[in-house]
Motif scaffolding. Structure first.
Motif, PDB file in Angstrom:
ATOM      1  N   GLU A  33       0.822  -1.216   0.000  1.00 38.48           N
ATOM      2  CA  GLU A  33       0.000   0.000   0.000  1.00 38.48           C
ATOM      3  C   GLU A  33       0.853   1.261   0.000  1.00 38.48           C
ATOM      4  OE1 GLU A  33      -4.050   0.216   0.074  1.00 38.48           O
ATOM      5  OE2 GLU A  33      -2.758  -0.881  -1.313  1.00 38.48           O
ATOM      6  N   ILE A  34       1.959   1.240   0.707  1.00 38.37           N
ATOM      7  CA  ILE A  34       2.876   2.384   0.661  1.00 38.37           C
ATOM      8  C   ILE A  34       3.374   2.568  -0.773  1.00 38.37           C
ATOM      9  CG2 ILE A  34       5.162   3.215   1.357  1.00 38.37           C
ATOM     10  CD1 ILE A  34       4.591   1.915   4.124  1.00 38.37           C
ATOM     11  N   THR A  37       0.496   4.037  -2.933  1.00 34.99           N
ATOM     12  CA  THR A  37       0.238   5.466  -2.712  1.00 34.99           C
ATOM     13  C   THR A  37       1.380   6.317  -3.269  1.00 34.99           C
ATOM     14  OG1 THR A  37       1.070   5.342  -0.433  1.00 34.99           O
ATOM     15  CG2 THR A  37      -1.304   5.192  -0.728  1.00 34.99           C
ATOM     16  N   PHE A  54      -7.294   7.349  -3.549  1.00 39.61           N
ATOM     17  CA  PHE A  54      -5.951   7.637  -3.055  1.00 39.61           C
ATOM     18  C   PHE A  54      -6.000   8.039  -1.590  1.00 39.61           C
ATOM     19  CE2 PHE A  54      -2.748  10.737  -1.865  1.00 39.61           C
ATOM     20  CZ  PHE A  54      -1.576  10.031  -2.110  1.00 39.61           C
ATOM     21  N   TRP A  55      -6.861   8.990  -1.261  1.00 40.77           N
ATOM     22  CA  TRP A  55      -6.905   9.491   0.117  1.00 40.77           C
ATOM     23  C   TRP A  55      -7.417   8.436   1.091  1.00 40.77           C
ATOM     24  CZ3 TRP A  55      -3.892  13.249   1.132  1.00 40.77           C
ATOM     25  CH2 TRP A  55      -3.574  14.179   0.139  1.00 40.77           C
ATOM     26  N   ARG A  57      -7.055   5.073   0.733  1.00 43.27           N
ATOM     27  CA  ARG A  57      -6.000   4.072   0.901  1.00 43.27           C
ATOM     28  C   ARG A  57      -4.812   4.637   1.678  1.00 43.27           C
ATOM     29  NH1 ARG A  57      -5.542   0.688  -4.692  1.00 43.27           N
ATOM     30  NH2 ARG A  57      -3.982  -0.443  -3.454  1.00 43.27           N
ATOM     31  N   LYS A  58      -4.504   5.901   1.464  1.00 44.71           N
ATOM     32  CA  LYS A  58      -3.417   6.527   2.225  1.00 44.71           C
ATOM     33  C   LYS A  58      -3.790   6.610   3.703  1.00 44.71           C
ATOM     34  CE  LYS A  58      -0.564  10.608   2.680  1.00 44.71           C
ATOM     35  NZ  LYS A  58      -0.129  11.876   2.093  1.00 44.71           N
ATOM     36  N   ALA A  85      -4.569  12.383   8.288  1.00 42.97           N
ATOM     37  CA  ALA A  85      -4.958  11.811   6.994  1.00 42.97           C
ATOM     38  C   ALA A  85      -6.444  11.452   7.003  1.00 42.97           C
ATOM     39  CB  ALA A  85      -4.109  10.582   6.679  1.00 42.97           C
TER      40      ALA A  85
END
Length: 116
Positions: A33-34, A37, A54-55, A57-58, A85
């Motif tokens: 995941e890092i 993103t 995006f937001w 998952r981040k 976040a």
């Protein structure tokens, strides 16, 4: 691909908040995941906003990192970064939910992951 919108509940019942284990049971590894993103941010065309996925998952990966640190008793700012976040996602969703921002991320991630 259909864009899933956030849950519209304003004051969810306590049972509506999934545990972290439930929320992230279908999630890829933290490392993956890092990478996703970082790659998504790097590939973003200049002047174009990053989307909700995006937001979400981040915020979710940062929540998972913070949870690991909290369980291990590791001091640091991971929980603060995860909360910020999560607030960013809530702002993007223009939600009026009154809740812990990280709980909101878990709820939304659970919904999103089930519809992938």
């Amino acid at each position: 691909m259909e864009q899933l919108r956030p849950s519209t509940e304003h004051r969810p019942e306590p049972d509506d908040w999934p545990t972290p284990e439930t929320a992230y049971s279908l999630a890829p590894s933290v490392i993956r995941e890092i990478g996703w993103t970082a790659q998504t941010a790097a590939d973003k065309p200049f002047g174009k906003a990053l989307g909700r996925e995006f937001w979400l998952r981040k915020a979710a990966v940062l929540d998972r990192i913070a949870l690991d640190d909290e369980r291990a008793g590791v001091p640091g700012g991971a929980s603060e970064v995860a909360t910020e976040a999560a607030r960013r996602l809530m702002d993007l969703d223009d939600t009026t939910a009154i809740c812990d921002p990280r709980h909101y991320v878990r709820q939304q991630y659970t919904h999103w992951a089930k519809h992938q």
